[in-house]
Design a protein around this motif. Structure first.
Motif, PDB file in Angstrom:
ATOM      1  N   ALA A 199      18.564  21.203 -19.132  1.00  0.00           N
ATOM      2  CA  ALA A 199      19.096  20.361 -20.201  1.00  0.00           C
ATOM      3  C   ALA A 199      19.954  19.219 -19.667  1.00  0.00           C
ATOM      4  CB  ALA A 199      19.906  21.206 -21.174  1.00  0.00           C
ATOM      5  N   VAL A 200      20.769  19.496 -18.655  1.00  0.00           N
ATOM      6  CA  VAL A 200      21.751  18.519 -18.176  1.00  0.00           C
ATOM      7  C   VAL A 200      21.200  17.628 -17.070  1.00  0.00           C
ATOM      8  CG1 VAL A 200      24.000  18.256 -17.051  1.00  0.00           C
ATOM      9  CG2 VAL A 200      23.694  19.960 -18.870  1.00  0.00           C
ATOM     10  N   SER A 201      20.461  18.222 -16.122  1.00  0.00           N
ATOM     11  CA  SER A 201      20.010  17.449 -14.962  1.00  0.00           C
ATOM     12  C   SER A 201      18.498  17.304 -14.873  1.00  0.00           C
ATOM     13  CB  SER A 201      20.524  18.103 -13.672  1.00  0.00           C
ATOM     14  OG  SER A 201      19.928  19.371 -13.473  1.00  0.00           O
ATOM     15  N   GLY A 202      17.764  18.003 -15.735  1.00  0.00           N
ATOM     16  CA  GLY A 202      16.303  17.910 -15.694  1.00  0.00           C
ATOM     17  C   GLY A 202      15.700  18.565 -14.473  1.00  0.00           C
ATOM     18  N   ASP A 209      13.722  29.585  -3.740  1.00  0.00           N
ATOM     19  CA  ASP A 209      15.056  29.061  -3.434  1.00  0.00           C
ATOM     20  C   ASP A 209      15.020  27.968  -2.362  1.00  0.00           C
ATOM     21  OD1 ASP A 209      17.759  29.101  -4.156  1.00  0.00           O
ATOM     22  OD2 ASP A 209      18.299  30.287  -2.400  1.00  0.00           O
ATOM     23  N   SER A 210      13.896  27.243  -2.326  1.00  0.00           N
ATOM     24  CA  SER A 210      13.745  26.186  -1.316  1.00  0.00           C
ATOM     25  C   SER A 210      14.307  24.846  -1.771  1.00  0.00           C
ATOM     26  CB  SER A 210      12.268  26.017  -0.948  1.00  0.00           C
ATOM     27  OG  SER A 210      11.509  25.601  -2.079  1.00  0.00           O
ATOM     28  N   GLY A 211      14.642  24.736  -3.046  1.00  0.00           N
ATOM     29  CA  GLY A 211      15.172  23.480  -3.562  1.00  0.00           C
ATOM     30  C   GLY A 211      15.031  23.412  -5.066  1.00  0.00           C
ATOM     31  N   ASP A 212      15.235  22.220  -5.611  1.00  0.00           N
ATOM     32  CA  ASP A 212      15.116  22.005  -7.049  1.00  0.00           C
ATOM     33  C   ASP A 212      13.822  21.263  -7.354  1.00  0.00           C
ATOM     34  OD1 ASP A 212      17.558  23.182  -7.451  1.00  0.00           O
ATOM     35  OD2 ASP A 212      18.673  21.295  -7.445  1.00  0.00           O
ATOM     36  N   VAL A 213      13.287  21.513  -8.534  1.00  0.00           N
ATOM     37  CA  VAL A 213      12.079  20.840  -8.987  1.00  0.00           C
ATOM     38  C   VAL A 213      12.370  20.181 -10.328  1.00  0.00           C
ATOM     39  CG1 VAL A 213      11.179  22.899 -10.164  1.00  0.00           C
ATOM     40  CG2 VAL A 213       9.595  21.126  -9.390  1.00  0.00           C
ATOM     41  N   ALA A 214      11.794  19.008 -10.561  1.00  0.00           N
ATOM     42  CA  ALA A 214      12.020  18.291 -11.819  1.00  0.00           C
ATOM     43  C   ALA A 214      11.297  18.984 -12.966  1.00  0.00           C
ATOM     44  CB  ALA A 214      11.537  16.851 -11.694  1.00  0.00           C
ATOM     45  N   VAL A 215      11.976  19.126 -14.097  1.00  0.00           N
ATOM     46  CA  VAL A 215      11.392  19.695 -15.315  1.00  0.00           C
ATOM     47  C   VAL A 215      11.733  18.754 -16.468  1.00  0.00           C
ATOM     48  CG1 VAL A 215      11.282  21.656 -16.889  1.00  0.00           C
ATOM     49  CG2 VAL A 215      11.678  22.049 -14.441  1.00  0.00           C
ATOM     50  N   ARG A 216      10.733  18.019 -16.933  1.00  0.00           N
ATOM     51  CA  ARG A 216      10.942  17.069 -18.033  1.00  0.00           C
ATOM     52  C   ARG A 216      10.684  17.788 -19.352  1.00  0.00           C
ATOM     53  NH1 ARG A 216       7.127  13.390 -20.102  1.00  0.00           N
ATOM     54  NH2 ARG A 216       5.854  13.602 -18.225  1.00  0.00           N
ATOM     55  N   ALA A 217      11.751  18.076 -20.078  1.00  0.00           N
ATOM     56  CA  ALA A 217      11.610  18.919 -21.266  1.00  0.00           C
ATOM     57  C   ALA A 217      12.488  18.440 -22.410  1.00  0.00           C
ATOM     58  CB  ALA A 217      11.961  20.362 -20.931  1.00  0.00           C
ATOM     59  N   ALA A 218      11.899  18.402 -23.604  1.00  0.00           N
ATOM     60  CA  ALA A 218      12.652  18.158 -24.831  1.00  0.00           C
ATOM     61  C   ALA A 218      12.783  19.442 -25.634  1.00  0.00           C
ATOM     62  CB  ALA A 218      11.959  17.086 -25.675  1.00  0.00           C
ATOM     63  N   SER A 219      12.155  20.515 -25.116  1.00  0.00           N
ATOM     64  CA  SER A 219      12.225  21.825 -25.762  1.00  0.00           C
ATOM     65  C   SER A 219      12.269  22.897 -24.691  1.00  0.00           C
ATOM     66  CB  SER A 219      11.001  22.043 -26.674  1.00  0.00           C
ATOM     67  OG  SER A 219      11.068  23.304 -27.324  1.00  0.00           O
ATOM     68  N   LEU A 220      13.080  23.921 -24.913  1.00  0.00           N
ATOM     69  CA  LEU A 220      13.192  25.049 -23.991  1.00  0.00           C
ATOM     70  C   LEU A 220      12.679  26.311 -24.659  1.00  0.00           C
ATOM     71  CD1 LEU A 220      16.697  24.807 -22.258  1.00  0.00           C
ATOM     72  CD2 LEU A 220      14.458  24.637 -21.166  1.00  0.00           C
ATOM     73  N   CYS A 221      11.901  27.093 -23.907  1.00  0.00           N
ATOM     74  CA  CYS A 221      11.340  28.329 -24.446  1.00  0.00           C
ATOM     75  C   CYS A 221      12.079  29.548 -23.908  1.00  0.00           C
ATOM     76  CB  CYS A 221       9.856  28.436 -24.076  1.00  0.00           C
ATOM     77  SG  CYS A 221       9.065  29.975 -24.625  1.00  0.00           S
ATOM     78  N   VAL A 222      12.355  30.486 -24.812  1.00  0.00           N
ATOM     79  CA  VAL A 222      12.790  31.832 -24.453  1.00  0.00           C
ATOM     80  C   VAL A 222      11.736  32.774 -25.027  1.00  0.00           C
ATOM     81  CG1 VAL A 222      14.545  33.612 -24.682  1.00  0.00           C
ATOM     82  CG2 VAL A 222      15.226  31.211 -24.539  1.00  0.00           C
ATOM     83  N   HIS A 223      10.994  33.458 -24.165  1.00  0.00           N
ATOM     84  CA  HIS A 223       9.925  34.333 -24.648  1.00  0.00           C
ATOM     85  C   HIS A 223      10.493  35.488 -25.466  1.00  0.00           C
ATOM     86  CE1 HIS A 223       7.613  32.344 -21.390  1.00  0.00           C
ATOM     87  NE2 HIS A 223       6.610  32.527 -22.223  1.00  0.00           N
ATOM     88  N   GLY A 224       9.861  35.746 -26.607  1.00  0.00           N
ATOM     89  CA  GLY A 224      10.332  36.818 -27.470  1.00  0.00           C
ATOM     90  C   GLY A 224      10.159  38.194 -26.879  1.00  0.00           C
ATOM     91  N   ASP A 225       9.246  38.345 -25.865  1.00  0.00           N
ATOM     92  CA  ASP A 225       9.007  39.652 -25.263  1.00  0.00           C
ATOM     93  C   ASP A 225       9.779  39.848 -23.966  1.00  0.00           C
ATOM     94  OD1 ASP A 225       7.487  37.745 -23.908  1.00  0.00           O
ATOM     95  OD2 ASP A 225       5.887  39.154 -23.416  1.00  0.00           O
TER      96      ASP A 225
END
Length: 251
Positions: A199-202, A209-225
């Protein structure tokens, strides 16, 4: 910018129940409701739509392969024209219950194996989008940014919304780590941290744990299961509020 919080709901079947949909609908802003192919049945679809409307949560059609036994997580080889028909069938079925509850289907999100196969196969992505246009050209498509699904949506002038995952780890290539891999499904603390990071840094930390990857998101999912999904979603919502990120539906 505002961020949507979504969850996959209505994924029971008959007397079998998955997750606490009522509790999740107190927290999320969009509900991806199963349409009967990977999970769900008519009564569950009706009930979940009614709960979503009562809570002011946007309704999305969570369409998948016809695979109840495999929960839609097994890839099925299909002719794109046949896939288009099956997706259209699912959207229309859920929309009937959404309208009976006083709203409508506002977006589409592929489920499981279809999410992944349509993200990398242009013909399957085009089939999903064609079904959406056939039903309602105003529907939005929720999926991974930079994928064939995004390209197909842009070609058809369909609104595309990039999705990130709070509870799933990412590979260095920016795809979701396969569920069977160690660390692929995040615990609650890690999911909360990843949600805020996206949300804050994308960005999200990679599963190795090798580094960070870009995630371009306007919606975040939390799986119900996901284990402890309700507590996870509640903590994510609170953490986003504390980080100054408004949480609201994208449509």
């Amino acid at each position: 910018m505002p961020l949507d919080l979504n969850s996959d709901l209505g994924e029971g079947f008959g007397p079998w129940k998955m997750g606490d949909d009522a509790a999740m609908l107190e927290i999320v802003t969009s509900a991806n409701i199963a349409c009967g192919f990977h999970a769900g049945d008519p009564s569950i679809m009706r009930r979940t739509c009614e709960l979503a409307v009562a809570k002011g949560v946007s309704i999305g059609a969570h369409v998948g392969y016809r695979d109840l036994a495999g929960f839609g997580r097994r890839e099925i080889t299909m002719d794109p024209a046949e896939l288009c028909d099956e997706v259209l069938y699912q959207i229309g079925s859920l929309d009937a219950f959404a309208k009976a509850a006083g709203d409508r289907v506002r977006y589409v999100k592929p489920h499981g194996a279809l999410y992944h196969s349509a993200s990398r196969d242009s013909a399957l992505a085009a089939a999903v989008v064609a079904a959406m246009v056939d039903h309602d050209p105003e529907l939005a498509l929720l999926g991974p940014a930079g994928s064939e699904l995004e390209q197909a949506a842009e070609a058809a002038k369909v609104r595309f919304v990039g999705e990130g995952f709070a509870d799933r780890a990412y590979t260095p290539q920016g795809t979701l780590a396969k569920r069977g891999l160690p660390g692929a499904v995040l615990d609650t603390d890690s999911a909360v941290a990843q949600a805020v990071s996206i949300a804050v840094s994308g960005t999200a930390r990679t599963v190795d744990d090798s580094g960070d990857v870009a995630v371009r998101a306007a919606s975040l999912c939390v799986h119900g299961d996901t284990p402890a999904a309700v507590e996870m979603a509640r903590r994510i919502r609170t953490s986003l509020d504390e980080a100054g990120v408004p949480v609201e539906a994208f449509c």
